[in-house]
Design an enzyme around this catalytic site. Structure first.
Site, PDB file in Angstrom:
ATOM      1  N   SER A 124      44.062  34.509  42.729  1.00 17.47           N
ATOM      2  CA  SER A 124      44.501  35.742  43.393  1.00 17.47           C
ATOM      3  C   SER A 124      46.022  35.907  43.258  1.00 17.47           C
ATOM      4  O   SER A 124      46.527  35.869  42.127  1.00 17.47           O
ATOM      5  CB  SER A 124      44.042  35.690  44.847  1.00 17.47           C
ATOM      6  OG  SER A 124      44.181  36.920  45.483  1.00 17.47           O
ATOM      7  N   ASP A 134      34.621  41.824  41.797  1.00 21.43           N
ATOM      8  CA  ASP A 134      35.803  41.530  42.617  1.00 21.43           C
ATOM      9  C   ASP A 134      36.244  42.811  43.315  1.00 21.43           C
ATOM     10  O   ASP A 134      36.642  43.773  42.664  1.00 21.43           O
ATOM     11  CB  ASP A 134      36.906  40.984  41.706  1.00 21.43           C
ATOM     12  CG  ASP A 134      38.076  40.397  42.483  1.00 21.43           C
ATOM     13  OD1 ASP A 134      38.294  40.810  43.658  1.00 21.43           O
ATOM     14  OD2 ASP A 134      38.777  39.544  41.922  1.00 21.43           O
ATOM     15  N   HIS A 152      35.563  37.858  44.515  1.00 23.71           N
ATOM     16  CA  HIS A 152      36.953  37.444  44.357  1.00 23.71           C
ATOM     17  C   HIS A 152      37.171  35.950  44.591  1.00 23.71           C
ATOM     18  O   HIS A 152      37.917  35.300  43.872  1.00 23.71           O
ATOM     19  CB  HIS A 152      37.811  38.245  45.358  1.00 23.71           C
ATOM     20  CG  HIS A 152      39.276  38.003  45.247  1.00 23.71           C
ATOM     21  ND1 HIS A 152      40.020  38.406  44.165  1.00 23.71           N
ATOM     22  CD2 HIS A 152      40.143  37.385  46.083  1.00 23.71           C
ATOM     23  CE1 HIS A 152      41.281  38.058  44.347  1.00 23.71           C
ATOM     24  NE2 HIS A 152      41.393  37.431  45.496  1.00 23.71           N
TER      25      HIS A 152
END
Lengths: 446, 466
Positions: A251, A343, A378
């Site tokens: 991320s 995601d 994600h």
């Protein structure tokens, strides 16, 4: 203390039921084999897992099986026909763990103390059940421990030069290849991935770059030199091989991984791994400038039907302005991108496609590997741990918690975690233990 | 130039200057430039080789796979294992291997060409351990605290070396834990109704099949076999009967009788988490006699019996454990001594030397009986006793109940697998130090332990669960 099922005598036909899970102590990313024996052939049975997390919540999963003609069930060979997972899934009881009914919404399971194991009780029940396990008596039960740290791995807090991190060293004299491990916008010092990597022979430094001591005390974010300092500390450690260091970012962590890999004169990586990330960033800025970029684009937030925050459009569209994305065409080391196609938090897919184009144009796309997983969200984490499709989340420095949608469907996301972790480990070992030095072309020969 | 004690930093600096001596890279052989010798692995461009044990945490009776990779190809290496007993003694083993053309080796498939064992032995490093030079003499490895694991340091050394003489540099290491208890197994000290023992209950609701577990005249309360049974799903009660501070009377005599052993069996029958009709008895050495004897007491109905290297009766008096003077113990007439002065107890349990009235009425046995023989047993006349059992049961038409396992080269102490053996160890240290010979040789004894344990568990499965 988490209560297990009550103990009551049962009828004789089921007294001989035997349940075993081997190995009963394993690393979090290792498989086990669940075997049930001596049940009446053809009888319906439920396998159940129960875990009490560190923060006191109960998680459970179950699989429905039919015993074969010898009265056995082997979760590695047999199909689950109902419950929280379906099909031949040896580890289904772990990755399909969900909070028990009545739990607080938006929970996410994350191990804080990596020096103790995750303890799971696995039981077998007569018949097919999906709920109210507390009211039932199991036929047999077993307890397994899932560890993030192998014995002999050393956990060393790192506080020098204003860093906030933890170094995990494999056992032995070394020298070991090193890795700088970055998590995302939630901040905190998250150790469990680094502990696992060290259990696989990689000296790994988990780094808090958002809620670290300096930021907490001064209110100011660190700059890019913070990452370079961490790299140097790792490089200079007597048991780390300074010429073999990688970076891994998830991320927001991937943003700084790419920034360092492409632009830093100090950071020389053997390879880089970016999970659920992007190259979109103000090239000349650091963490503060990245946060400012998010703030400027705040109106691009969407909401799901359940009012969960969807942040994936925040950085879209992929800019064409070169000052707004890391120039991956300049990369000199292998790069592994892990992409969840569902995601909902970052525009990972679009970023990966753009990076591929940039590298193709620059002629260094032979360095690029993209692992793209359908129906995967994600939070792509080490395998056999529960999938979190959404959770209550507080960004670093933000007062309010909100329900954030991460995305992904549990079976596909769990398969992606298993596959990507294996491939990440192979990629890291190949580049850190074997192979030639990608930076060598720039060294002068004596 | 690059010998053992140069620090890593120094090596890094030196080799960076001198890239002409860049290391031999596996898979990138440059003809004519192969460098041999101790500087092979020390470099700024290569990390240490990767040594792994999978899984790293196991039960003592489980295998672990030791492998190494990223080594030079076709190269000699030494693997060395070290651990400390609960008493602090250092035990160790080592073996010599050669890496393959990919720079790897794997103990599951490769052969040791020297050291503490030879040949293809996946668990050789564990069962071949012996006390390190300089440690106390007469040792026997027995886990006192079953709730903690043995921590085994496994190291990789350059070349074929003997770790005690010229160890050289450790280039890689991995730590393995060997446990006697599965997570969730409950350990309960039992001191009730005069009983002295420890009960191990598996996780789960039960009810469980159970074993009553007895050891030999060495006394005390060894718990490690019972904790392993519980880790395999059987409740197990290890019972002390001699040489324990909580037992009545002098510690060098057996001061409990039939009622004690019967009470132990009944304790299991009456336990709420144990199935009363699925209880077996197991015993080693004198515990074997107690197993057979208890198993034929009126009112005791075991579901199976397992005897290991023990007599079917007792000698004329119940044995005295301590040596006072040679004249005072009548059984000592049966002791013999080897040329080192080690006691050999074997003759004491020859059927013809047993008290005739103590010989168990084997013909009254109604449950399956497994008897395990170490053919090199120097402590008990196991072969002769096995022969007697076999003959008696055949005459009674009960051969179908009898299973005999016989292991050439195995000694008296047939214990859970992958554990080191002692051919001899101290029997007593006061008033004088006396060693006793157990018998057995490491490789065949290790094979016997592994095979016997597997067969014991299968026998228990059949007798107690089906």
């Amino acid at each position: 203390m988490c209560p297990f099922v009550q103990q009551v005598r049962m009828d004789n036909s089921l007294q001989r039921v035997k349940l075993s899970v081997h190995p009963s102590r394993a690393l979090v990313d290792e498989e086990f084999v669940i075997l049930v024996q001596n049940v009446p052939p053809g009888s319906p049975m439920t396998l159940h897992a129960l875990h009490c997390s560190e923060d006191g919540h109960r998680w459970e999963a179950c699989g429905h099986y039919i015993a074969d003609s010898s009265g056995s069930i082997n979760a590695a060979d047999d199909c689950s026909v109902g419950g929280s997972y379906l099909g031949v899934e040896p580890m289904g009881l772990l990755w399909s763990l969900k909070p028990v009914p009545g739990s607080k919404p938006g929970l996410r399971m994350r191990k804080k103390d990596v020096q103790t194991p995750m303890v799971v009780a696995i039981s077998v029940f007569n018949g097919h059940h999906s709920e109210a396990f507390v009211d039932q008596v199991s036929l047999a039960s077993w307890v397994v421990e899932r560890w993030y740290m192998a014995p002999g791995v050393r956990r060393i807090p790192v506080t020098e030069q204003q860093l906030t991190g933890t170094l995990f060293l494999p056992p032995g004299p070394g020298p070991f290849p090193g890795l700088l491990d970055l998590w995302g916008g939630g901040g905190q010092l998250v150790e469990y991935r680094s502990a696992l990597l060290a259990s696989h022979g990689i000296a790994s430094l988990a780094l808090d770059y958002l809620t670290n001591e300096f930021t907490t005390q001064t209110g100011k974010m660190v700059d890019n030199q913070y990452f370079e300092t961490a790299y140097r500390v790792l490089q200079q450690h007597p048991q780390v091989l300074g010429s073999r260091i990688a970076m891994l970012g998830l991320s927001l962590g991937s943003v700084f991984t790419l920034k360092m890999a492409v632009y830093s004169p100090v950071v020389k990586l053997r390879c880089a791994v970016c999970i659920s990330g992007s190259h979109i960033q103000p090239v000349s800025g650091g963490p503060q400038e990245m946060m400012d970029l998010f703030t400027r684009n705040i109106e691009k937030i969407n909401f799901s039907e359940q009012n969960e925050v969807i942040w994936r459009s925040l950085l879209l569209p992929v800019p064409s302005d070169p000052s707004m994305k890391a120039d991956v065409g300049r990369l000199r080391c292998p790069l592994l991108l892990v992409v969840g196609e569902d995601d909902q938090n970052w525009c990972t897919q679009e970023s990966a496609a753009d990076m591929e184009q940039m590298m193709a144009r620059a002629g260094n796309d032979h360095l690029l590997t993209i692992l793209s997983y359908p129906e995967t969200g994600h939070l792509i984490e080490p395998p056999y741990t529960p999938h979190t499709p959404s959770s209550m989340y507080r960004g670093a420095g933000v007062d309010q918690k909100m329900m954030v949608l991460w995305g992904g469907k549990t079976p596909e996301h769990s398969a992606a975690q298993e596959d990507s972790w294996r491939k990440i480990l192979t990629f890291l070992k190949k580049n850190l233990y074997g192979g030639s030095d990608p930076q060598a072309i720039h060294r002068s020969h004596l | 130039m690059f010998r053992s004690h140069v620090s890593v930093t120094t090596i890094r600096q030196v080799v960076e200057i001198n890239t002409k001596h860049r290391l031999f890279s596996p898979g990138k052989l440059t003809p004519g430039k192969r460098i041999v010798g101790s500087m092979r692995w020390e470099s700024s461009t290569r990390p240490a080789p990767l040594l792994t044990a999978t899984p790293v945490r196991t039960l003592v009776d489980e295998q672990t796979c030791i492998k190494a990779s990223f080594l030079p190809s076709n190269h000699p290496v030494t693997v060395c294992a070290r651990m400390r007993s609960d008493e602090g003694d250092l035990w160790q083993s080592f073996a010599h291997y050669n890496t393959n053309s990919s720079g790897m080796f794997n103990l599951n498939s490769d052969h040791s060409v020297g050291g503490s064992y030879s040949g293809c032995e996946p668990m050789g490093l564990f069962w071949s351990m012996q006390p390190a030079p300089g440690e106390r003499e007469g040792l026997r490895l027995r886990k006192k605290c079953v709730e903690s694991p043995y921590t085994v340091q496994i190291s990789l050394l350059e070349g074929h070396v003997s770790p005690n003489q010229d160890p050289g540099k450790e280039v890689a290491a991995v730590t393995a834990e060997r446990w006697y208890m599965s997570p969730g197994v409950k350990r309960q000290e039992i001191r009730q109704n005069g009983l002295v023992g420890t009960l191990f209950i598996p996780p789960g609701p039960g009810p469980f099949p159970a074993m009553l577990d007895m050891w030999g005249m060495g006394g005390g309360l060894p718990e490690y076999r019972s904790s392993l049974f519980a880790s395999r799903g059987y409740a197990s009660f290890c019972l002390a009967y001699v040489g324990h501070k909580d037992l009545p009377g002098p510690s060098n005599t057996v001061n409990v009788g039939d009622s004690y052993f019967k009470a132990a069996f009944q304790f299991l029958q009456e336990h709420s988490q144990i199935s009363a009709d699925r209880i077996g008895i197991v015993g080693l050495s004198y515990g074997c006699y107690l197993t057979l004897h208890t198993g034929t007491l009126p009112g005791v109905k075991p579901a199976c019996l397992i005897g290991i290297n023990g007599p079917v009766g007792s000698s004329r008096e119940l044995l005295h454990v301590n040596v006072t003077t040679k004249k005072s113990d009548q059984d000592q007439v049966f002791w013999s001594f080897d040329d080192q002065g080690y006691i050999i107890f074997k003759q004491t349990s020859l059927p013809s030397n047993l008290h005739p009235e103590s010989i168990v009425k084997l013909e009254e046995i109604t449950c399956p009986l497994m008897y395990i023989v170490g053919e090199d047993d120097l402590s008990a006349s196991s072969i002769e006793n096995a022969d007697l059992i076999e003959k008696t049961l055949r005459a009674a038409g009960k051969s179908h109940l009898f299973t005999r396992l016989s292991y050439p080269g195995a000694g008296h102490l047939i214990e859970p697998p992958y554990s080191p053996m002692s051919r001899a160890s101290f029997w007593v240290i006061k008033p004088e130090k006396l060693m006793t010979l157990w018998g057995g040789h490491p490789a065949p004894h290790a094979a016997a332990q592994e095979d016997a344990w597997r067969k014991m568990l299968a026998f228990m499965e059949l007798s107690l669960r089906r």
